[in-house]
Design an enzyme around this catalytic site. Structure first.
Site, PDB file in Angstrom:
ATOM      1  CG  ASP A 221      -1.876   1.277   1.186  1.00 19.89           C
ATOM      2  OD1 ASP A 221      -2.556   1.358   0.067  1.00 19.89           O
ATOM      3  OD2 ASP A 221      -1.887   2.127   2.114  1.00 19.89           O
ATOM      4  CG  ASP A 374      -5.620   5.346   2.799  1.00 21.17           C
ATOM      5  OD1 ASP A 374      -4.739   5.126   3.577  1.00 21.17           O
ATOM      6  OD2 ASP A 374      -6.044   5.891   1.735  1.00 21.17           O
TER       7      ASP A 374
HETATM    8  N1  LIG Z   1      -3.799   7.113   0.719  1.00 20.12           N
HETATM    9  C1  LIG Z   1      -2.839   8.272   0.596  1.00 20.12           C
HETATM   10  O1  LIG Z   1      -3.012   8.972  -0.196  1.00 20.12           O
HETATM   11  N2  LIG Z   1      -1.616   8.057   1.218  1.00 20.12           N
HETATM   12  C2  LIG Z   1      -1.105   6.978   1.910  1.00 20.12           C
HETATM   13  C3  LIG Z   1      -0.822   5.968   0.916  1.00 20.12           C
HETATM   14  C4  LIG Z   1      -2.032   5.128   0.545  1.00 20.12           C
HETATM   15  O2  LIG Z   1      -2.820   4.656   1.240  1.00 20.12           O
HETATM   16  O3  LIG Z   1      -2.064   4.752  -0.620  1.00 20.12           O
HETATM   17  C5  LIG Z   1       0.077   7.413   2.721  1.00 20.12           C
HETATM   18  O4  LIG Z   1       0.932   6.636   3.452  1.00 20.12           O
HETATM   19  O5  LIG Z   1       0.186   8.669   2.789  1.00 20.12           O
HETATM   20 ZN   LIG Z   2      -3.104   3.021  -0.802  1.00 22.23          ZN
END
Ligand SMILES: NC(=O)N[C@@H](CC(=O)O)C(=O)O
Ligand SMILES: [Zn+2]
Length: 496
Positions: A221, A374
């Site tokens: 991720d 997230d």
């Molecule tokens: N979602 C995002 O915009 N950022 C996440 C990375 C991710 O979840 O792809 C991060 O680690 O900042």
């Molecule tokens: Zn992600």
């Protein structure tokens, strides 16, 4: 210490939705009983009819006897051969009974009561997608601040992604995270390991070692696994280990150097766009690979209609695929970027109203199983810059439940469905048993369903302030978070 959570509605989707008191002893759920039932339950001694009254708290009337008779069906471990329990209880339902002065059971009856009238108790919420930034970027967040933010958000467990520095691609880093969280207490941490070493998309990490150290899934991720053959091999190994593969679905060649959704708003603002297809094509590829390998596939942060459709079709075909979305994808659209607000910049990007509605439809028809945050904290260094140079990501732990409850308040989901998506489904996917039954750890989230509150990032326990929801007025708030019978968060009077 023994605790009695008193007066709340208890909702464990599929098994309980009723007013119950929960008895907690030594961190574990000991019993789930009717609110009027005494605890400990009366221990009967046929040679001493008066013994039935001992240990009872005084009640207005004597109806608690017939209630006591029902304890057996209320999960209290009734002794074998105790079949005439309720009968005896009835016999002793004498109007002269008073709880005063009965000290026989006082040791066991030493219970601290927590009054939860008006509250709803649910199985602890689990956020299976967070970025806690430790090790390596502690200026953005630490495991400590991240877990405190999680507890404040009602989460009893979170799954940190491996894009730390160094990357969580080996058992040492996994063990570091697990031990750090254990030493802190509070919200539990179940790490997710990397699919490839260094998130480089080339060589597979050591899943077996990491699993022994505590990972519950694998993902790269933050980055997609670009090479389909690498993803296939990862799925084959993960399948053998019985852990899911989480896909950050993004075609980097299509996403290019876009920084928001491709469409009218991006054109108006003069910002380079990322099309829906950058996500949905990789969702489709990974569903095909899950079909090929039989692996358990979980799609992270679904943002657009085409991905929802692809997952729906995959499920229809019997593919072992689950998916999550995040509150921002069902709450706001790319219009939120309008003032070049970098707090509305994340990956995948906020999409259109059509996508937002498709995400809600996916949640309500079960295509999208899980709501995860997230949670991606960044500092002003990364956010207080031009839009296209700002980092992707927003914080989410402390707003997730409040935002998600709006789906219940507006009739898009039932309360049960919401708790399924924030607690039961992630638990099932990660092999965590958080049912509200005797013998399980007391990991509970207590919700004040009618509290009105406003989002104020200055009060966040997270180090991150990067939210597009500042000033939002929400109905429904976390009142208390309990992990292993210990209060990890308690709202002080009057809310935030
Ligand atoms: N979602 C995002 O915009 N950022 C996440 C990375 C991710 O979840 O792809 C991060 O680690 O900042
Ligand atoms: Zn992600």
């Amino acid at each position: 210490m023994r605790l009695r959570l008193k007066g709340a509605r208890v909702v464990d989707p599929g098994s309980i939705d009723d007013y119950k008191d929960i008895i907690i002893f030594d961190g574990m759920i000991e019993a789930v009983i009717d609110p009027s039932s005494p605890y400990p339950p009366v221990m009967l001694d046929s040679s001493d009819p008066s013994s039935v009254t001992k240990g009872l708290k005084s009640e207005e009337n004597d109806t608690n006897y017939s209630e006591a008779g029902k304890i057996g069906v209320d999960n209290f471990p009734v002794e074998e051969g105790d079949t005439n329990y309720s009968e005896k209880g009835k016999v002793e339902a004498s109007p002269t009974v008073s709880g005063e002065g009965y000290t026989n059971c006082s040791k066991e009856a030493d219970i601290t009561e927590i009054d939860l009238a008006g509250m709803v108790v649910v199985p602890g919420l689990i956020d299976m997608h967070v970025h806690l930034r430790e090790p390596g970027q502690e200026y953005k967040e630490t495991i400590e601040t991240g877990l405190k933010a999680a507890a404040r958000g009602g989460f009893t467990a979170v799954c940190p992604m491996p894009n730390t520095n160094p990357v969580n691609d080996n058992a040492q880093i996994t063990a570091f995270m697990v031990n750090r969280a254990k030493s802190l207490g509070g919200t539990r941490l179940y790490p997710v390991g990397a699919i490839t070493r260094g998130l480089k998309g080339e060589n597979l990490a050591e899943y077996g070692d990491m699993k022994q150290a505590g990972i519950v899934a694998i993902t790269d991720d933050g980055r997609p696994v670009e090479n389909a053959r690498v993803m296939r091999r990862a799925m084959e190994y993960a399948r053998g280990l019985g852990i899911p593969v989480i896909s950050h679905a993004e075609d980097l060649s299509l996403a290019g150097d876009g920084s928001m959704n491709e469409g009218i708003v991006a054109t108006r603002l003069g910002i380079k766009g990322i099309p829906n297809a950058a996500e949905s094509t990789v969702v489709m590829r990974d569903i095909a690979l899950a079909e090929l390998t039989g692996a358990r596939l979980h799609i992270a942060h679904v943002s657009c209609e085409e991905s929802v459709d692809a997952i729906r079709q995959g499920k229809k075909r019997g593919v072992n695929v689950t998916a999550e979305t995040a509150p921002h994808y069902f709450t706001i659209t790319d219009e939120a970027v309008a003032e070049y607000d970098t707090n509305a910049k994340m990956n995948p990007p906020l999409r259109t109203e059509q996508d937002r509605l498709a995400v809600i439809e996916g949640l309500s028809d079960g295509t999208l199983d899980i709501i995860a945050t997230d949670h991606a904290p960044h500092s002003l260094l990364e956010k207080d810059v031009e839009f296209d140079r700002a980092a992707f990501g927003i914080v989410g732990l402390e707003t997730a439940l409040g935002l998600s409850l709006q789906l219940v308040n507006n009739g898009s989901l039932t309360f049960d469905e919401l708790i399924e998506k924030m607690s039961k489904k992630p638990a099932a996917l990660l092999n965590i048993n958080n049912d509200i039954v005797p013998g399980n750890p007391a990991d509970l989230t207590i919700i004040d369903p009618d509290a009105f509150w406003s989002v104020n990032p200055e009060t966040f326990f997270s180090k991150g302030r990067n939210t597009p929801f500042a000033g939002y007025h929400l109905r429904g708030e976390v009142y208390m978070t309990m992990v292993q019978g210990t209060i990890a968060y308690h709202r002080t009077d009057g809310g935030q």
